[in-house]
Motif scaffolding. Structure first.
Motif, PDB file in Angstrom:
ATOM      1  N   HIS A 100       1.193  -1.807  -0.289  1.00 43.36           N
ATOM      2  CA  HIS A 100      -0.165  -0.469  -0.158  1.00 43.36           C
ATOM      3  C   HIS A 100       0.724   1.021   0.308  1.00 43.36           C
ATOM      4  CE1 HIS A 100      -3.671  -1.290   0.582  1.00 43.36           C
ATOM      5  NE2 HIS A 100      -3.308  -2.797   1.486  1.00 43.36           N
ATOM      6  N   ASN A 101       0.786   2.119  -0.691  1.00 40.41           N
ATOM      7  CA  ASN A 101       1.335   3.432  -0.703  1.00 40.41           C
ATOM      8  C   ASN A 101      -0.146   4.219   0.357  1.00 40.41           C
ATOM      9  OD1 ASN A 101       3.258   3.480  -2.513  1.00 40.41           O
ATOM     10  ND2 ASN A 101       0.706   3.069  -4.236  1.00 40.41           N
ATOM     11  N   ALA A 102      -0.999   4.240   0.996  1.00 36.90           N
ATOM     12  CA  ALA A 102      -1.838   4.503   1.969  1.00 36.90           C
ATOM     13  C   ALA A 102      -1.788   3.921   3.215  1.00 36.90           C
ATOM     14  CB  ALA A 102      -3.175   4.443   0.807  1.00 36.90           C
ATOM     15  N   VAL A 103      -2.070   4.943   3.997  1.00 31.53           N
ATOM     16  CA  VAL A 103      -2.383   4.236   6.220  1.00 31.53           C
ATOM     17  C   VAL A 103      -3.730   3.628   5.287  1.00 31.53           C
ATOM     18  CG1 VAL A 103      -3.902   5.988   6.569  1.00 31.53           C
ATOM     19  CG2 VAL A 103      -2.610   5.237   8.449  1.00 31.53           C
ATOM     20  N   THR A 104      -3.774   2.873   6.703  1.00 33.18           N
ATOM     21  CA  THR A 104      -4.517   1.120   6.315  1.00 33.18           C
ATOM     22  C   THR A 104      -5.479   1.672   7.458  1.00 33.18           C
ATOM     23  OG1 THR A 104      -3.259   0.068   8.005  1.00 33.18           O
ATOM     24  CG2 THR A 104      -2.571   0.146   6.100  1.00 33.18           C
ATOM     25  N   LEU A 105      -6.686   0.763   8.067  1.00 30.03           N
ATOM     26  CA  LEU A 105      -7.321   0.778   8.914  1.00 30.03           C
ATOM     27  C   LEU A 105      -6.103   0.666  10.184  1.00 30.03           C
ATOM     28  CD1 LEU A 105     -10.140  -1.552   8.748  1.00 30.03           C
ATOM     29  CD2 LEU A 105     -10.185   0.596   8.028  1.00 30.03           C
ATOM     30  N   LYS A 106      -7.578   1.224  11.101  1.00 28.30           N
ATOM     31  CA  LYS A 106      -6.677   1.486  12.882  1.00 28.30           C
ATOM     32  C   LYS A 106      -7.142   0.703  13.618  1.00 28.30           C
ATOM     33  CE  LYS A 106      -2.499   2.961  11.376  1.00 28.30           C
ATOM     34  NZ  LYS A 106      -1.381   2.464  11.570  1.00 28.30           N
ATOM     35  N   LEU A 107      -6.350  -0.462  14.089  1.00 19.19           N
ATOM     36  CA  LEU A 107      -6.929  -1.537  16.172  1.00 19.19           C
ATOM     37  C   LEU A 107      -5.670  -0.581  17.032  1.00 19.19           C
ATOM     38  CD1 LEU A 107      -9.230  -2.109  17.091  1.00 19.19           C
ATOM     39  CD2 LEU A 107      -8.167  -4.738  16.238  1.00 19.19           C
ATOM     40  N   TYR A 108      -6.656  -0.162  17.794  1.00 21.05           N
ATOM     41  CA  TYR A 108      -5.184   0.222  18.602  1.00 21.05           C
ATOM     42  C   TYR A 108      -5.839  -0.387  20.101  1.00 21.05           C
ATOM     43  CZ  TYR A 108      -3.589   4.317  16.498  1.00 21.05           C
ATOM     44  OH  TYR A 108      -3.385   5.172  15.470  1.00 21.05           O
ATOM     45  N   LYS A 109      -4.893  -1.477  20.463  1.00 20.29           N
ATOM     46  CA  LYS A 109      -5.302  -2.400  21.885  1.00 20.29           C
ATOM     47  C   LYS A 109      -4.946  -1.169  23.183  1.00 20.29           C
ATOM     48  CE  LYS A 109      -4.097  -6.487  24.959  1.00 20.29           C
ATOM     49  NZ  LYS A 109      -5.544  -6.976  24.689  1.00 20.29           N
ATOM     50  N   ASN A 110      -6.031  -1.245  24.152  1.00 16.64           N
ATOM     51  CA  ASN A 110      -6.138  -0.581  25.276  1.00 16.64           C
ATOM     52  C   ASN A 110      -5.178  -1.497  25.775  1.00 16.64           C
ATOM     53  OD1 ASN A 110      -6.098   0.706  27.979  1.00 16.64           O
ATOM     54  ND2 ASN A 110      -9.034   1.527  27.352  1.00 16.64           N
ATOM     55  N   MET A 111      -3.276  -0.786  26.669  1.00 12.22           N
ATOM     56  CA  MET A 111      -2.588  -1.154  27.681  1.00 12.22           C
ATOM     57  C   MET A 111      -2.742  -1.344  29.020  1.00 12.22           C
ATOM     58  SD  MET A 111      -1.394  -2.263  24.971  1.00 12.22           S
ATOM     59  CE  MET A 111       0.267  -3.303  26.081  1.00 12.22           C
ATOM     60  N   ARG A 112      -4.416  -0.096  29.382  1.00 14.17           N
ATOM     61  CA  ARG A 112      -4.668  -0.184  30.687  1.00 14.17           C
ATOM     62  C   ARG A 112      -4.047   0.670  31.200  1.00 14.17           C
ATOM     63  NH1 ARG A 112      -5.522  -6.969  32.592  1.00 14.17           N
ATOM     64  NH2 ARG A 112      -5.855  -7.587  30.664  1.00 14.17           N
ATOM     65  N   ASP A 113      -3.045   1.391  31.212  1.00  9.03           N
ATOM     66  CA  ASP A 113      -2.061   2.286  31.463  1.00  9.03           C
ATOM     67  C   ASP A 113      -2.118   3.676  30.899  1.00  9.03           C
ATOM     68  OD1 ASP A 113      -0.517   2.206  29.013  1.00  9.03           O
ATOM     69  OD2 ASP A 113       1.112   1.667  30.189  1.00  9.03           O
ATOM     70  N   GLY A 114      -3.196   4.080  30.112  1.00 10.83           N
ATOM     71  CA  GLY A 114      -3.416   5.253  29.801  1.00 10.83           C
ATOM     72  C   GLY A 114      -2.851   4.957  27.241  1.00 10.83           C
ATOM     73  N   THR A 115      -2.413   4.365  28.020  1.00 13.95           N
ATOM     74  CA  THR A 115      -1.564   4.102  26.212  1.00 13.95           C
ATOM     75  C   THR A 115      -2.301   3.031  25.507  1.00 13.95           C
ATOM     76  OG1 THR A 115       0.230   2.947  26.975  1.00 13.95           O
ATOM     77  CG2 THR A 115       0.357   5.113  27.199  1.00 13.95           C
ATOM     78  N   PHE A 116      -1.969   2.879  24.360  1.00 14.35           N
ATOM     79  CA  PHE A 116      -2.885   1.777  23.441  1.00 14.35           C
ATOM     80  C   PHE A 116      -1.861   1.548  22.621  1.00 14.35           C
ATOM     81  CE2 PHE A 116      -6.138   4.421  24.586  1.00 14.35           C
ATOM     82  CZ  PHE A 116      -7.097   4.257  24.770  1.00 14.35           C
ATOM     83  N   ASP A 117      -1.673   0.347  22.024  1.00 15.88           N
ATOM     84  CA  ASP A 117      -0.637  -0.637  21.407  1.00 15.88           C
ATOM     85  C   ASP A 117      -1.065  -0.582  19.862  1.00 15.88           C
ATOM     86  OD1 ASP A 117       1.749  -1.513  20.586  1.00 15.88           O
ATOM     87  OD2 ASP A 117       1.168  -3.522  21.344  1.00 15.88           O
ATOM     88  N   ASP A 118      -0.779  -0.169  18.910  1.00 17.50           N
ATOM     89  CA  ASP A 118      -0.884  -0.620  17.240  1.00 17.50           C
ATOM     90  C   ASP A 118      -0.878  -2.052  17.621  1.00 17.50           C
ATOM     91  OD1 ASP A 118      -2.100  -0.638  14.761  1.00 17.50           O
ATOM     92  OD2 ASP A 118      -0.056   1.164  14.106  1.00 17.50           O
ATOM     93  N   VAL A 119      -1.606  -2.812  17.508  1.00 14.35           N
ATOM     94  CA  VAL A 119      -2.177  -4.465  17.204  1.00 14.35           C
ATOM     95  C   VAL A 119      -3.184  -4.478  15.547  1.00 14.35           C
ATOM     96  CG1 VAL A 119      -2.108  -5.077  19.830  1.00 14.35           C
ATOM     97  CG2 VAL A 119      -3.976  -4.321  18.168  1.00 14.35           C
ATOM     98  N   THR A 120      -3.438  -3.135  14.801  1.00 15.36           N
ATOM     99  CA  THR A 120      -3.283  -3.354  13.574  1.00 15.36           C
ATOM    100  C   THR A 120      -2.634  -4.509  12.514  1.00 15.36           C
ATOM    101  OG1 THR A 120      -3.668  -1.289  13.093  1.00 15.36           O
ATOM    102  CG2 THR A 120      -3.979  -2.445  11.343  1.00 15.36           C
ATOM    103  N   ASN A 121      -1.655  -4.452  12.671  1.00 16.03           N
ATOM    104  CA  ASN A 121      -1.243  -5.744  11.711  1.00 16.03           C
ATOM    105  C   ASN A 121      -1.000  -6.877  12.346  1.00 16.03           C
ATOM    106  OD1 ASN A 121      -0.489  -3.898   9.783  1.00 16.03           O
ATOM    107  ND2 ASN A 121       2.221  -3.791  10.255  1.00 16.03           N
ATOM    108  N   LEU A 122      -1.574  -7.104  13.760  1.00 11.31           N
ATOM    109  CA  LEU A 122      -1.702  -8.547  14.127  1.00 11.31           C
ATOM    110  C   LEU A 122      -2.531  -9.105  14.194  1.00 11.31           C
ATOM    111  CD1 LEU A 122      -0.225 -10.254  16.403  1.00 11.31           C
ATOM    112  CD2 LEU A 122      -1.204  -9.430  18.342  1.00 11.31           C
ATOM    113  N   VAL A 123      -4.016  -7.881  13.959  1.00  5.45           N
ATOM    114  CA  VAL A 123      -4.825  -9.157  13.759  1.00  5.45           C
ATOM    115  C   VAL A 123      -5.071  -8.736  12.723  1.00  5.45           C
ATOM    116  CG1 VAL A 123      -5.668  -8.137  15.839  1.00  5.45           C
ATOM    117  CG2 VAL A 123      -6.200  -6.508  14.115  1.00  5.45           C
ATOM    118  N   GLY A 124      -5.024  -8.740  11.557  1.00  6.86           N
ATOM    119  CA  GLY A 124      -5.033  -8.679  10.202  1.00  6.86           C
ATOM    120  C   GLY A 124      -6.162  -7.808   9.411  1.00  6.86           C
ATOM    121  N   LEU A 125      -5.847  -6.730  10.227  1.00  3.19           N
ATOM    122  CA  LEU A 125      -6.838  -5.424   9.889  1.00  3.19           C
ATOM    123  C   LEU A 125      -5.634  -3.650   9.376  1.00  3.19           C
ATOM    124  CD1 LEU A 125      -8.803  -4.513  12.706  1.00  3.19           C
ATOM    125  CD2 LEU A 125     -10.181  -5.345  10.532  1.00  3.19           C
TER     126      LEU A 125
END
Length: 591
Positions: A334-359
């Protein structure tokens, strides 16, 4: 995706195929032209044989790797006969009968809202004029609420998106399928370019406040004064940043008892407003690491995709390129930004798991929402795709959540891959059969791109479910923001928890506020826990039966079983209208 699209009237398709072939003779690498040539040949019944081999577009990338059964469009059969431009949708019980009615809007400034009343026999009747909605025009999106805690659902109409500032409409529901315009009395007369807003109780006073995104100026936060009026506190609250805002959603993402807001923008980064619990918000998107998709964000929501008890964040990328969408199906970079899924890390931050979950895909989504299509307890995604171009013909997308580990494209086998422009999306169990259907407004931004409404009826499965209607007492009556946790045991497995927050789903399309929750196969409910944000109280109910509808009121020691008979959702054959009953003496009531 099926190649069997052959049309009976083929003159335009034949001319289109010839023009695309001529274009490709000059530019053999144009993916969009190749795709449209293939589509034209499908409508002629000439795919694949009629497509020159060098321009043949393989359909392998569209194939489903899992099956959830075949959904069938029953909209014309049941009387949902809307034919419109792009627009919004609300599915909910506007007459307190235990039946879901349907309200749709249109981008067309000369088209009114439409109210389809559920007849209780599997059909709907257009009652727009009776509802008093025939003179409320336009509105790319609509959302429901109960702003005055009277037990009757209201409608907020959002206008001006992509165009020029316009006035919203707040339509107070009267509980009988009619509405009263209270916009002026409520003080919501600002002119705003918007298609997105979120209702939430920012100060835990039991009154629902309103955050409205803006495309041509600062966002607005209206404080509910409790007397039918609202006060604009945007500046004092610190949420008046200027951006081209396309999505707003509310959730207490850090579980501190106060609701926060996420705002998606086109042309800039996204905002995460953390509630400071003193009437102000602090923008923390950078430190939480949820600023992307930079410059191309659109529909968004919070949901607990992996059932760990912490709300995660999903946002779509609206990169208006058919070429980039086709690259997803061809497996090209891709030459464009994809969908994004951010997993809640329970400390006020999120982890980008987009690739991990196939999105890590580009689908050009506009309308979007989530629900549980197979009752496994994990929330799935439906994306309405397209852009204003007449050539933007790519399938809508149904993504199955595979146990919180990955999302799998099940569009083709499910039959939900509508090629025309997809907008407002809602998931709802329309027939009381215990399975969520998908209802969506289809149509583009111009009169020549209008299309019929779709109601994809769920084929069903053997998994168990439960539906909870929550009624607030100290918390807002609609129970927006209340949390549900269900502990369930499935045969051969240990206990697991399933989590929901009461709301209408995503930022473009509105599900019913009562929560349909899939439980998986051979399920036994060990307990249901409800947390009420204003009273900060918890209720626990043990050993409930599965496959039933229940109502839970804040502070009540017992729940109430709601008896709702199944509706055919097809033309009735002399059957009497179905009654919706309440059974308050069921032996299944437990505190």
């Amino acid at each position: 995706m099926s190649s069997k699209l052959s049309y009976s009237v083929t003159g335009d398709s034949q001319e289109a195929a010839e023009r695309f072939l001529n274009y490709l003779s000059q530019d053999r690498n144009d993916l969009e032209a190749k795709w449209l040539l293939n589509l034209a040949c499908m409508t002629l019944g000439k795919y694949p044989a009629g497509v020159p081999e060098e321009f043949l577009f393989p359909l392998t990338g569209f194939q489903s790797k899992q099956s959830v059964g075949r959904f069938v469009d029953v909209a014309p059969d049941v009387g949902l006969t809307s034919f419109s431009d792009c627009g919004g949708i609300i599915v909910d019980d506007f007459e307190n009968r235990g039946l879901f009615d349907v309200v749709v809007s249109s981008f067309d400034a000369q088209a009114s809202l439409r109210y389809f009343r559920n007849n209780g026999d599997g059909t709907f009747t257009d009652r727009t004029q009776h509802a008093g909605l025939e003179n409320f025009f336009g509105g790319l999106n609509i959302i429901q609420t109960d702003y005055n805690n009277d037990g009757c659902l209201d409608v907020l109409v959002l206008r001006g998106a992509w165009e020029y500032p316009q006035q919203m409409s707040l339509l107070q529901g009267n509980g009988d399928g009619t509405f009263t315009d209270v916009t002026r009395q409520a003080g919501l007369t600002d002119l705003i370019s918007t298609q997105t807003a979120a209702w939430a109780d920012i100060d835990n006073d039991g009154l629902l406040d309103l955050f409205v995104g803006n495309e041509r100026g600062p966002s607005h936060l209206f404080l509910n004064k409790g007397n039918g009026t609202f006060e604009d506190i945007s500046g004092a609250a610190g949420v008046d940043r200027i951006a081209f805002t396309k999505g707003v959603v509310a959730e207490d993402y850090d579980n501190d008892g106060y609701v926060d807001f996420y705002v998606t923008n086109i042309g800039s980064s996204n905002f995460l407003y953390h509630n400071e619990r003193n009437g102000t918000f602090r923008e923390v998107a950078r430190e939480a690491d949820v600023r992307d998709p930079f410059g191309h964000s659109f529909a968004t929501w919070f949901f607990d995709y992996d059932n760990d008890g912490w709300p995660d964040l999903f946002t779509t990328s609206y990169y208006t390129s058919i070429d980039e969408t086709l690259r997803t199906y061809l497996g090209l970079p891709h030459n464009a930004v994809t969908l994004k899924l951010y997993k809640n890390m329970r400390d006020g931050t999120f982890d980008d798991v987009t690739n991990l979950v196939g999105l890590d895909k580009v689908f050009m989504p506009m309308g979007a929402n989530f629900g549980d299509i197979d009752n496994d307890g994990f929330l799935d995604i439906y994306l309405g795709t397209g852009n204003p171009s007449y050539g933007a013909l790519v399938p809508n997308v149904l993504l199955r959540n595979d146990g919180g580990r990955r999302f799998v494209d099940v569009t083709a086998l499910s039959g939900t891959g509508e090629l025309h422009k997809g907008h407002g999306v809602a998931f709802a169990d329309m027939s009381h059969a215990g399975h969520e259907d998908i209802l969506t407004v289809i149509g583009g931004a111009t009169p020549g791109d209008r299309h019929a409404f779709r109601f994809f009826k769920n084929p069903g499965n053997a998994n168990n479910w439960i539906t909870l209607k929550l009624v607030g007492a100290k918390t807002n009556r609609a129970a927006l923001g209340a949390r549900i946790a269900i502990t369930v045991k499935n045969e051969g497995r240990g206990p697991r928890s399933i989590y929901r927050t009461v709301g209408s789903g995503g930022s473009f399309g509105a599900n019913p506020l009562e929560q349909h929750i899939g439980l998986g196969p051979s399920a036994r409910i060990e307990k249901v826990e409800i947390w009420w944000p204003v009273s900060n109280t918890r209720q626990t109910f043990s050993s409930l039966h599965t496959n039933q509808f229940i109502e839970i009121k804040e502070f009540a020691g017992q729940y109430e079983k709601l008896v709702r008979r199944k509706l055919p959702m097809r033309p009735p054959q002399g059957a009497a209208a179905v009654e919706v009953e309440r059974d308050t003496d069921s032996p299944d009531r437990r505190g």
